[in-house]
Design an enzyme around this catalytic site. Structure first.
Site, PDB file in Angstrom:
ATOM      1  N   THR A  11      -7.036   7.445  -3.405  1.00 45.00           N
ATOM      2  CA  THR A  11      -5.653   7.408  -2.923  1.00 45.00           C
ATOM      3  C   THR A  11      -5.245   6.023  -2.407  1.00 45.00           C
ATOM      4  O   THR A  11      -4.102   5.817  -2.027  1.00 45.00           O
ATOM      5  CB  THR A  11      -5.478   8.421  -1.771  1.00 45.00           C
ATOM      6  N   ARG A  39      -8.110  13.679   4.947  1.00 48.91           N
ATOM      7  CA  ARG A  39      -6.652  13.499   5.081  1.00 48.91           C
ATOM      8  C   ARG A  39      -5.920  13.717   3.768  1.00 48.91           C
ATOM      9  O   ARG A  39      -4.748  14.073   3.762  1.00 48.91           O
ATOM     10  CB  ARG A  39      -6.332  12.055   5.552  1.00 48.91           C
ATOM     11  N   ARG A  99     -23.055  -6.428  -1.255  1.00 45.43           N
ATOM     12  CA  ARG A  99     -22.908  -7.601  -2.126  1.00 45.43           C
ATOM     13  C   ARG A  99     -24.034  -8.615  -2.011  1.00 45.43           C
ATOM     14  O   ARG A  99     -24.442  -9.215  -3.003  1.00 45.43           O
ATOM     15  CB  ARG A  99     -21.578  -8.307  -1.836  1.00 45.43           C
ATOM     16  N   CYS A 128     -12.326 -10.366  -3.520  1.00 45.48           N
ATOM     17  CA  CYS A 128     -11.203 -10.689  -4.421  1.00 45.48           C
ATOM     18  C   CYS A 128     -10.957 -12.190  -4.597  1.00 45.48           C
ATOM     19  O   CYS A 128     -10.815 -12.685  -5.722  1.00 45.48           O
ATOM     20  CB  CYS A 128      -9.940  -9.993  -3.938  1.00 45.48           C
ATOM     21  N   GLN A 155      -3.459 -15.368   0.950  1.00 48.51           N
ATOM     22  CA  GLN A 155      -3.839 -14.022   0.514  1.00 48.51           C
ATOM     23  C   GLN A 155      -2.804 -12.960   0.849  1.00 48.51           C
ATOM     24  O   GLN A 155      -2.273 -12.898   1.956  1.00 48.51           O
ATOM     25  CB  GLN A 155      -5.191 -13.656   1.138  1.00 48.51           C
ATOM     26  N   SER A 158      -2.159  -6.824   0.112  1.00 54.47           N
ATOM     27  CA  SER A 158      -2.895  -5.767  -0.593  1.00 54.47           C
ATOM     28  C   SER A 158      -4.387  -5.780  -0.271  1.00 54.47           C
ATOM     29  O   SER A 158      -5.029  -4.733  -0.306  1.00 54.47           O
ATOM     30  CB  SER A 158      -2.693  -5.900  -2.104  1.00 54.47           C
ATOM     31  N   GLY A 159      -4.919  -6.956   0.047  1.00 47.96           N
ATOM     32  CA  GLY A 159      -6.333  -7.040   0.397  1.00 47.96           C
ATOM     33  C   GLY A 159      -6.681  -6.204   1.620  1.00 47.96           C
ATOM     34  O   GLY A 159      -7.835  -5.840   1.825  1.00 47.96           O
ATOM     35  N   LYS A 212     -17.651 -15.129   2.660  1.00 51.41           N
ATOM     36  CA  LYS A 212     -17.828 -14.411   1.389  1.00 51.41           C
ATOM     37  C   LYS A 212     -17.618 -15.376   0.218  1.00 51.41           C
ATOM     38  O   LYS A 212     -18.368 -15.355  -0.758  1.00 51.41           O
ATOM     39  CB  LYS A 212     -16.840 -13.248   1.278  1.00 51.41           C
ATOM     40  N   HIS A 241      -3.029 -13.003  -4.788  1.00 54.04           N
ATOM     41  CA  HIS A 241      -3.570 -14.096  -3.970  1.00 54.04           C
ATOM     42  C   HIS A 241      -3.336 -15.433  -4.681  1.00 54.04           C
ATOM     43  O   HIS A 241      -3.363 -15.505  -5.914  1.00 54.04           O
ATOM     44  CB  HIS A 241      -5.080 -13.954  -3.812  1.00 54.04           C
TER      45      HIS A 241
HETATM   46  P1  A2P Z   1      -7.408   8.487   2.468  1.00 55.70           P
HETATM   47  O1  A2P Z   1      -6.129   8.191   1.723  1.00 55.70           O
HETATM   48  O2  A2P Z   1      -7.762   9.942   2.420  1.00 55.70           O
HETATM   49  O3  A2P Z   1      -7.451   7.899   3.845  1.00 55.70           O
HETATM   50  P2  A2P Z   1      -6.792   1.333   1.127  1.00 55.70           P
HETATM   51  O4  A2P Z   1      -7.796   0.262   0.816  1.00 55.70           O
HETATM   52  O5  A2P Z   1      -5.550   1.237   0.314  1.00 55.70           O
HETATM   53  O6  A2P Z   1      -6.531   1.446   2.598  1.00 55.70           O
HETATM   54  O7  A2P Z   1      -7.474   2.733   0.687  1.00 55.70           O
HETATM   55  C1  A2P Z   1      -8.661   3.206   1.257  1.00 55.70           C
HETATM   56  C2  A2P Z   1      -9.164   4.408   0.470  1.00 55.70           C
HETATM   57  O8  A2P Z   1     -10.401   4.827   1.037  1.00 55.70           O
HETATM   58  C3  A2P Z   1      -8.251   5.619   0.525  1.00 55.70           C
HETATM   59  O9  A2P Z   1      -8.345   6.334  -0.677  1.00 55.70           O
HETATM   60  C4  A2P Z   1      -8.853   6.422   1.662  1.00 55.70           C
HETATM   61  O10 A2P Z   1      -8.590   7.804   1.605  1.00 55.70           O
HETATM   62  C5  A2P Z   1     -10.320   6.196   1.416  1.00 55.70           C
HETATM   63  N1  A2P Z   1     -11.108   6.415   2.630  1.00 55.70           N
HETATM   64  C6  A2P Z   1     -11.007   5.781   3.808  1.00 55.70           C
HETATM   65  N2  A2P Z   1     -11.908   6.265   4.704  1.00 55.70           N
HETATM   66  C7  A2P Z   1     -12.597   7.233   4.057  1.00 55.70           C
HETATM   67  C8  A2P Z   1     -13.667   8.112   4.417  1.00 55.70           C
HETATM   68  N3  A2P Z   1     -14.221   8.093   5.630  1.00 55.70           N
HETATM   69  N4  A2P Z   1     -14.123   8.982   3.489  1.00 55.70           N
HETATM   70  C9  A2P Z   1     -13.587   9.010   2.241  1.00 55.70           C
HETATM   71  N5  A2P Z   1     -12.579   8.211   1.844  1.00 55.70           N
HETATM   72  C10 A2P Z   1     -12.094   7.328   2.724  1.00 55.70           C
END
Ligand code: A2P
Length: 345
Positions: A11, A39, A99, A128, A155, A158-159, A212, A241
């Site tokens: 997501t 969530r 990494r 990235c 940067q 989005s990062g 990094k 970036h």
């Molecule tokens: P969720 O949408 O349920 O919070 P971004 O880098 O755009 O912030 O996205 C982070 C991604 O990692 C999202 O899909 C988020 O899901 C998922 N995520 C964050 N914490 C967890 C966790 N503890 N377990 C599983 N997925 C996670």
């Protein structure tokens, strides 16, 4: 042959791009699992004309999966990568968790595809800014070894994830309405502002993002000999970036020769119109696969120095595209069976 794929962090900003790339690049997907946190349970995302329901990550979620594309942050990868490997999957991890682990290949397919052969279940996708820089520097380094790199980065939000991108938009409209911008995801308002990169500071005075670029570039290039320094800055751009890069060689490297080399380099597009002062910009790099490179010029302060400027889509080549290319490499080279399962604890 087709493969069962899971996206961990489906997501998120990178996760949704992974989904799009698997579809648009016709990756041979037999079955796709979308995993995120509790969530997101109940959400669904479109793939190949179907809506796929997002599941909460769990042990069982990794059963009968060949490839995991993980992009849910370092702690989530640390918690789940070894579970997925134990269940027989190969994990391509976008976080920084593994990494620098000597047992984990760190791969930019245009630079060091050969490193994939040694994987033990986990392959790391580099940072990235590092990916984007290596695409432009590696082809030059092949012709004359680079001795020192001085980089300054610009940067995008989005990062820091989808929520940071949304926050920049909200802050921008607040400012345009004459209101105070609110920073909740990022440490300070980014709209109409910039700040040194918000990754944790280290005792060296460098932030982790800067280190990094130093350490990952050396690992990808397979040499500790290159001296590298970087200043990383967050700018109010959504998803691409930019980087100003100064390269020092042992002998002169003419801008025309560099141009010739980069015009044929994989993953790179040379973009220069000196008459119009037209060079790579984040708005043009956004949504594109290639890293745009231009403003190649002789460093007037050093006879063996070369300056260049690049922009690349952080979510695409900086993250999701590179990960999907690694998956394509594993398929092409028949490397989906790890030589020896890695147990990362
Ligand atoms: P969720 O949408 O349920 O919070 P971004 O880098 O755009 O912030 O996205 C982070 C991604 O990692 C999202 O899909 C988020 O899901 C998922 N995520 C964050 N914490 C967890 C966790 N503890 N377990 C599983 N997925 C996670």
């Amino acid at each position: 042959k087709t493969y069962r794929v899971a996206i961990l962090g489906a997501t998120g900003a990178v996760g949704t791009e992974l989904l799009e790339l698997l579809e648009s690049r016709n990756f041979p997907v037999a079955e796709l699992k979308l995993l995120a946190s509790e969530r997101s349970v109940g959400r669904s995302l479109p793939f190949q004309g179907e809506n796929i329901i997002v599941e909460a990550v769990s042990d069982r979620a990794f059963e009968n999966v060949d490839i995991v594309l993980a992009s849910a942050g370092g702690s989530t990868s640390k918690a789940w990568a070894s579970v997925a490997v134990e269940k027989g999957a190969v994990v391509i991890d976008n976080s920084s968790a593994f990494r620098m682990n000597p047992d984990v290949p760190l791969i930019v397919p245009e630079v060091n595809p050969q490193a994939a052969a040694d994987h033990k279940g986990i392959i790391a996708n580099p940072n990235c800014t590092t990916i984007l820089m290596t695409l432009a520097v590696w082809p030059l380094h092949q012709v004359r070894p680079v001795q020192r790199i001085v980089a300054a980065t610009y940067q995008s939000a989005s990062g820091a994830g989808a929520k940071a991108m949304a926050e920049v938009k909200t802050q921008s409209s607040a400012i345009l309405r004459g209101e105070e911008p609110v920073a909740e995801v990022l440490p300070y308002p980014l709209a109409f502002n910039l700040f040194p990169h918000n990754s944790p500071l280290t005792d060296s005075g460098y932030c982790e993002e800067e280190l990094k670029m130093v350490n990952e570039t050396r690992k990808i290039f397979g040499t500790q000999e290159i001296r590298i320094t970087a200043t990383c800055v967050r700018v109010p751009v959504l998803r691409a970036h930019s980087e100003a890069i100064n390269l020092e060689f042992a002998e002169p490297f003419s801008p025309d020769e560099a141009r010739e080399i980069l015009s044929q380099a994989p993953g790179v597009k040379l973009l220069e119109d000196w008459g119009k002062n037209y060079f790579p910009m984040p708005i043009e790099a956004s949504g594109r696969d290639e890293v745009l490179v231009g403003r190649i010029r002789q460093d007037i302060s050093h006879p063996c120095g070369l300056e260049l400027w690049l922009c690349g889509d952080q979510i695409r080549k900086g993250a999701a595209l590179n990960a999907v290319q690694i998956a394509e490499l594993l398929v092409e080279k028949n490397l989906l069976q790890p030589t020896k399962a890695y147990v990362a604890r």
